[in-house]
Design an enzyme around this catalytic site. Structure first.
Site, PDB file in Angstrom:
ATOM      1  N   GLY A 122       0.808  -1.225   0.000  1.00  0.00           N
ATOM      2  CA  GLY A 122       0.000   0.000   0.000  1.00  0.00           C
ATOM      3  C   GLY A 122       0.834   1.265   0.000  1.00  0.00           C
ATOM      4  CB  CYS A 123       0.288   4.569  -1.383  1.00  0.00           C
ATOM      5  SG  CYS A 123       0.767   4.029  -3.012  1.00  0.00           S
ATOM      6  CB  ILE A 124      -1.950   4.846   3.340  1.00  0.00           C
ATOM      7  CG1 ILE A 124      -2.557   5.571   2.139  1.00  0.00           C
ATOM      8  CG2 ILE A 124      -2.245   5.611   4.618  1.00  0.00           C
ATOM      9  CD1 ILE A 124      -2.063   6.981   1.931  1.00  0.00           C
TER      10      ILE A 124
END
Lengths: 163, 105
Positions: free
Chosen positions: B103-105
């Protein structure tokens, strides 16, 4: 890539106040910290809304002048439709719903995350004066209101990304 | 892909140096993986994060996001960065035997 110097520090400038303008910068700043890269975020002009307590969680998507707008079914939204009252709120709600599913936090919480992760939060002095803002208008995460000169000083060795 | 002996057992590693199969992980492998990441000793607080991440991974087949970890594991953002400096989510995933977070978060 392996022979290239890795990115060690970034300064991200957020200069616009639309939801779609603020989030990319925040995601990049948080992502940098997650990778062990130093990160500062500098808010200027309408981007300042993202760190103003009373406004930060009320940012909206710009539906006017945005040729990329589409309906949920993927059909292009005619520019005129963006002017329909309530359209910006509607699109904003849709986007927030999608973001929530990806666990992307609201702006206020996102700033807290970045700040707790060691990212610096700075506001542009010229804009603060121009808009007659006061330090107490800002969220607790604001480190400092700084001049453009100080911004460059703090950005020593950093890659500067303007959004 | 490479094979490596860790804590007395042969484990397969992926291209990122993470365990290929999280089931080959055990609690004795974790400290060795931690040393590779520059963490000399795993405290109870490290374990709180690692155990939470493994539990989530087992349930969902994906590593939890930063937000989920810092809200639900009992370890907040500041502490998470202190425990696993320079890349907390990735380091904690590696030590816990999970693949690199996607994920990017």
């Amino acid at each position: 890539m392996s022979t290239m110097e890795p990115v060690k520090k970034v300064t991200i400038v957020i200069s616009k106040g639309g939801l779609e303008h603020v989030y990319p910068g925040l995601i990049m700043a948080n992502g940098a910290r997650m990778e062990g890269i130093e990160a500062d975020v500098f808010f200027t002009f309408f981007g300042l809304d993202a760190i103003i307590k009373s406004r930060m969680d009320k940012l909206k998507v710009a539906t006017v002048g945005n040729p990329g707008m589409r309906f949920p079914n993927g059909m292009a939204m005619p520019t005129m439709m963006g002017m329909v009252p309530g359209m910006s709120s509607f699109v904003t709600k849709m986007m927030q719903k999608e973001m929530d599913q990806l666990d992307i936090p609201p702006i206020s919480e996102f700033l807290e995350m970045i700040s707790d992760a060691g990212g610096g939060i700075y506001a542009c002095k010229a804009t603060v004066e121009m808009f007659h803002l006061n330090e107490r208008d800002f969220c607790d995460q604001l480190n400092e209101v700084i001049t453009v000169g100080e911004f460059y000083e703090k950005s020593a060795g950093a890659q500067i990304i303007f959004t | 892909m490479t094979t490596k002996e860790m804590a007395g057992t042969q484990v397969e590693l992926d291209n990122d140096g993470h365990l290929k199969d999280f089931k080959t992980w055990n609690e004795n492998i974790a400290p060795e993986l931690a040393k590779e990441e520059g963490i000399d000793a795993l405290t109870d607080r490290h374990w709180a994060v690692i155990n939470f991440m493994r539990k989530e991974y087992e349930a969902t087949q994906t590593a939890p996001t930063m937000r989920k970890i810092t809200k639900q594991s009992g370890v907040g953002t500041k502490e998470f960065y202190e425990l696993f400096p320079k890349g907390p989510a990735r380091k904690a995933a590696k030590i816990g035997g999970l693949p690199k977070p996607k994920g990017c978060i």
